[in-house]
Structures are given as C-alpha cells and as structure tokens.
Design an enzyme around this catalytic site. Structure first.
Site, mmCIF file in Angstrom:
data_model
loop_
_atom_site.group_PDB
_atom_site.id
_atom_site.type_symbol
_atom_site.label_atom_id
_atom_site.label_comp_id
_atom_site.label_asym_id
_atom_site.label_seq_id
_atom_site.Cartn_x
_atom_site.Cartn_y
_atom_site.Cartn_z
ATOM 1 N N ILE A 217 1.041 -1.267 0.375
ATOM 2 C CA ILE A 217 0.213 0.267 0.112
ATOM 3 C C ILE A 217 0.412 1.833 -0.161
ATOM 4 O O ILE A 217 1.332 1.116 0.721
ATOM 5 C CB ILE A 217 -1.013 0.092 1.475
ATOM 6 C CG1 ILE A 217 -1.796 -1.115 1.223
ATOM 7 C CG2 ILE A 217 -1.725 1.476 1.437
ATOM 8 C CD1 ILE A 217 -1.697 -1.856 2.650
ATOM 9 N N HIS A 218 0.953 1.881 -0.778
ATOM 10 C CA HIS A 218 1.405 3.333 -0.873
ATOM 11 C C HIS A 218 0.938 4.242 -2.133
ATOM 12 O O HIS A 218 1.277 5.755 -1.492
ATOM 13 C CB HIS A 218 2.942 3.239 -1.691
ATOM 14 C CG HIS A 218 3.526 3.141 -2.816
ATOM 15 N ND1 HIS A 218 3.050 2.183 -4.050
ATOM 16 C CD2 HIS A 218 2.736 4.086 -4.003
ATOM 17 C CE1 HIS A 218 2.782 2.313 -4.557
ATOM 18 N NE2 HIS A 218 3.064 3.249 -5.206
ATOM 19 N N ARG A 219 0.149 4.517 -2.433
ATOM 20 C CA ARG A 219 -0.852 5.104 -3.153
ATOM 21 C C ARG A 219 -1.117 6.207 -2.176
ATOM 22 O O ARG A 219 -1.890 6.383 -1.166
ATOM 23 C CB ARG A 219 -1.569 4.866 -3.837
ATOM 24 C CG ARG A 219 -2.075 4.846 -5.241
ATOM 25 C CD ARG A 219 -1.347 5.545 -6.642
ATOM 26 N NE ARG A 219 -0.510 4.207 -6.511
ATOM 27 C CZ ARG A 219 0.643 4.114 -8.138
ATOM 28 N NH1 ARG A 219 0.748 5.042 -8.584
ATOM 29 N NH2 ARG A 219 0.532 3.340 -8.622
ATOM 30 N N ARG A 252 6.198 5.843 2.694
ATOM 31 C CA ARG A 252 5.092 6.870 2.896
ATOM 32 C C ARG A 252 3.961 6.243 4.074
ATOM 33 O O ARG A 252 3.587 7.321 4.272
ATOM 34 C CB ARG A 252 4.875 7.483 1.362
ATOM 35 C CG ARG A 252 3.497 7.512 1.469
ATOM 36 C CD ARG A 252 2.949 7.874 0.312
ATOM 37 N NE ARG A 252 1.676 8.842 0.066
ATOM 38 C CZ ARG A 252 2.461 10.324 -0.768
ATOM 39 N NH1 ARG A 252 2.929 10.262 -1.448
ATOM 40 N NH2 ARG A 252 1.796 11.388 -0.375
ATOM 41 N N ASP A 299 -2.322 -1.411 -4.266
ATOM 42 C CA ASP A 299 -2.450 -0.180 -4.842
ATOM 43 C C ASP A 299 -1.332 -0.040 -5.790
ATOM 44 O O ASP A 299 -1.523 0.972 -6.387
ATOM 45 C CB ASP A 299 -2.862 0.750 -4.097
ATOM 46 C CG ASP A 299 -1.829 1.039 -3.426
ATOM 47 O OD1 ASP A 299 -0.576 0.784 -3.085
ATOM 48 O OD2 ASP A 299 -2.093 1.950 -2.010
#
Ligand code: UD1
Ligand code: UDP
Length: 382
Positions: A217-219, A252, A299
């Site tokens: 998950i990083h979006r 992030r 994502d």
C-alpha cells in the site's frame, strides 16, 4: 548513440535494469548509456539495494533532490536534468513510467529539443486527481518514440490523436508509437529463477508451509485519507484471523500510518503474529514473495502486474487501473478502499482461483526491440 536515462523512484530503478542489461549484452559497442538518478527515492531499501542486486550500472549523476512538494521536487529535478542534458548532448533521453522524475525529464528535454523516449507510454487511469496521470499525459505528448506495453495503451494513444501508420523521420511533432510488450515482464522472467536461488525470505519469514497474502500500500489516495486507510487495514485485520498477511511497508505509508490510522488498529497490526509488517524488500525478495503467495492485494501498478506474471489473483485497492487487461481476464478485481468489497473479492478468489493467464505483456524481449527502434530512428536523423 548516446542515451541519458532518468531514474528516481523505486519502480524506475528496477525497470532500468532491463534496458541496461540489454545494452551490456547486445549493444555495448553501439550504445552509451548515461544514468541520472534524481534522488526522488533515497533510502537504501528504496534505491541502493536495486543497484547492488540487479546489476544496474552506478548512476553517472545523482541530483539528490529528496522529498518535497510536487512543485518543489519537480522544479529541482528539472533544473538538474537540464544541466546534464546540456552537458551530455544525448541523442535521446529515456523516461520511464509516470513519476515526478518522468515529468521533470520530459519538461527539461522537450524545451531544449532533446528527443524523448517514453517507456510505458499510453497508460491511462482517466483519473486526473492522480499525480501520475498528469505526469504520463505530459510525457507522452512531449515524446518522439512511445513504447506502449499493452493494447489498451495503444488504443489510448490512438484516441488522443497520435498517428499510427506514419513514416519517419520521427520527431516530437511526428511521434512514433510502438506496441512492444512490457519491460517489467522482461525483468520478471529474467530474475524469477535467480530469486529462488539468491533469497531466503520465504524461510526467514516462516512461510514455507503456510499460505499467505502479500500486500503493498503506498498510493497517496489511500495513505493520505484516514477513512480509506482505516478501511483497508480493517480488512487486513479481518483476513489475518485466518491467513498470514505479509506487508512490506513503503516509507510513505510508514509515515502516514502514525497520523492516519486509528491507534487501536495500529496496536493490532503491529502486535499480531499473523500480520508481518516488514521494511521494503529487495526486488528478488519481492519476486520470491510473489511466486509463493496465495494472493496479492495492492494499490501498486507494478505489483498488480507482477501478480499476473506469476499467475496469482490480485485484489486492486483502487477504483480503477491502467492495466485493464488483468481485470478483463478475471485475474484481478478492483475493490477501491472498501472493506466489504475486499472481503468479497477474497472469497471469490478462494472459491475460484484463476487458472488462465493469457500472454498479454509481450515475449520478454521488449528492451531489445526498443533499442533497435532507437538505433533506427537515430540513424535516419544523422
Ligand atoms: C512515488 C511516485 C509514484 C510511485 C511511487 C513508487 C510521484 C508523484 N509518485 O510515490 O507514482 O508509484 O513513487 O514507490 O512521483 N520517502 C522516504 N524515503 C525514500 C523515499 C520516500 O522516506 O527513499 C517518504 C518521504 O516521506 C516522502 C514520501 O515517502 O515524502 C513520498 O515519496 P515520493 O517520492 O514523493 O512519492 P511516493 O509516494 O514514493
Ligand atoms: N517492490 C520491491 N520491494 C518492495 C515493494 C515493491 O522491490 O518492498 C517492487 C515491485 O516488485 C515492483 C516495483 O517495486 O517491481 C513496484 O514499485 P511501487 O509499488 O513502489 O510503485 P508503482 O509500480 O506503483 O509505481
């Protein structure tokens, strides 16, 4: 022929490995590659690890821009790239994908008339709230040679008015589009067996006999919105009651979990043995995880495709995808950041694991094809 290649974010460093390898193996007497690292990603596990592991030449320049707002980061990169281009005078600049490093390279090069090669051209989410959608549209429309990995990419460019049957000489005003397969497929094929020999992550994480879900998950659309981040993690917590979850955490997300995830969920995810939250892994480790996982939940653009390369079902934590083919073939399901849809998709794939993965990403030799076209175009200009 002299190429200046711009890399900066993790996936671009990995993609560059395929082109650099093809140059070294087949074109070293005809092509010189100058590598510029913008410094967009800089932690060792987001950058250096890929140079060490994938045989990418050490960058000739590092602009060390680091993290900043979109405008500041892109401006710093643009300034640095322009300086390198003026000094190196390359025949082409090579740009990958859709990050701020891509945008900066496109703007810097187009204004001083350095022809752009865009690798991964034509992809569209049709969602301009994504920074990547802006970056890829600008880059495509400033490019001279556009290499699209998929049929959908080709159709998108056709719809935007790119000529399809044009003859050279190719220029920014007479660009050439090639549908040639995916450079990341080249890499995944090449590194798959190496990954099995050179990594022990499956043993180290105790995953040899247990089925597990691999999640990333990083979006920004997920990390920066507490309600979306909480919905995704609630689903992961539910799933971890029956299945091991492995989550290599992007920096992030690591940063934003602290402010955007409910504290009680933070306690749960970091204390449950069935959720393994680990630092970002190397590419070979990632391939090993992808090959052994039961299902991918992500994502990421790159990771959803790699799930397909390794014939694994994928739950895409976004409302849409640029890689529409993997959804159309039934191997991936779009669930957005919706806990109920995530659970439904999981149940669907548990009951009906997909078995057919048609070859839609080329033959694993996209890099050689691209280099041949660059050489041909360059020869007609001289
Ligand atoms: C960027 C790309 C995205 C791509 C992703 C791949 C843009 C606009 N976004 O997103 O398209 O999918 O890379 O991973 O170009 N950070 C660190 N260490 C690092 C790098 C980043 O701690 O080495 C942290 C910083 O707090 C930074 C944040 O991550 O502010 C975001 O980094 P940034 O490169 O701006 O965007 P990504 O989310 O990584
Ligand atoms: N990747 C990796 N280690 C990780 C997570 C991802 O090597 O911990 C690789 C992954 O295999 C893929 C690429 O990084 O090749 C995807 O990058 P990312 O998800 O950061 O960006 P995106 O593809 O969404 O732009």
């Amino acid at each position: 022929m002299k190429l200046v290649t711009i890399i900066g974010a993790r996936p671009q460093i990995i993609k560059a490995a395929a082109l650099s390898r093809a140059i070294k193996n087949h074109y070293s007497n005809r092509i010189q590659e100058v590598i510029v690292h913008t410094g967009q990603h800089y932690d060792d596990n987001m950058s250096q690890v890929f140079f060490d592991e994938l045989g990418i030449p050490h960058p000739d320049y590092n602009l060390h821009v680091g993290s900043a707002s979109h405008g500041v980061q892109t401006a710093r990169m643009t300034e640095g790239i322009e300086e390198v281009l003026l000094k190196e005078k390359p025949d082409f600049i090579v740009l990958y994908g859709d990050t701020n490093s891509t945008l900066a390279g496109a703007v810097a090069a187009a204004k001083i008339h350095v022809p752009i090669v865009h690798i991964e051209a034509g992809l569209r989410s049709f969602n301009k709230s994504m920074p990547e959608e802006i970056n890829r549209i600008v880059c495509d429309h400033c490019s001279t040679l556009l290499f699209t990995p998929t049929k959908a990419g080709l159709e998108n460019l056709k719809r935007e008015g790119f000529p399809m049957d044009n003859d050279g000489p190719f220029t920014i005003d007479n660009p050439k589009v090639y549908h040639c397969g995916d450079i990341m497929y080249d890499n995944s094929l090449y590194f798959a067996s190496i990954a099995e020999q050179k990594t022990d992550i499956i043993q180290r994480l105790g995953l040899t006999s247990n089925p597990f879900i691999l999640a990333t998950i990083h979006r920004d659309s997920n990390t920066d919105h507490p309600e979306r981040l909480n919905a995704i993690f609630e689903a992961l917590i539910q799933l971890s009651k029956t299945t091991q979850v492995v989550l290599p955490l992007h920096p992030r997300t690591a940063k934003l979990l602290k402010t955007n995830l409910d504290s009680e969920k933070q306690t749960q995810i970091f204390n449950r043995p069935s959720i393994s939250i680990i630092p970002p892994v190397s590419f070979l480790e990632m391939i090993a995880l992808e090959r052994h996982t039961q299902l991918v939940m992500t994502d990421s653009g790159g990771v959803q495709k790699e799930a397909y390369f390794f014939k694994k079902p994928c739950i895409i934590l976004r409302p849409e995808t640029e890689w529409v083919e993997i959804v159309e073939t039934g191997n991936a399901i779009l669930v957005d950041a919706d806990e109920t849809r995530i659970m439904q998709a999981w149940q669907h794939f548990e009951g009906n694991p997909p078995t057919a993965f048609p070859e839609i990403f080329g033959d694993g030799h996209a890099a050689e094809f691209m280099l041949e076209q660059m050489l041909l175009t360059n020869a007609t200009r001289k």
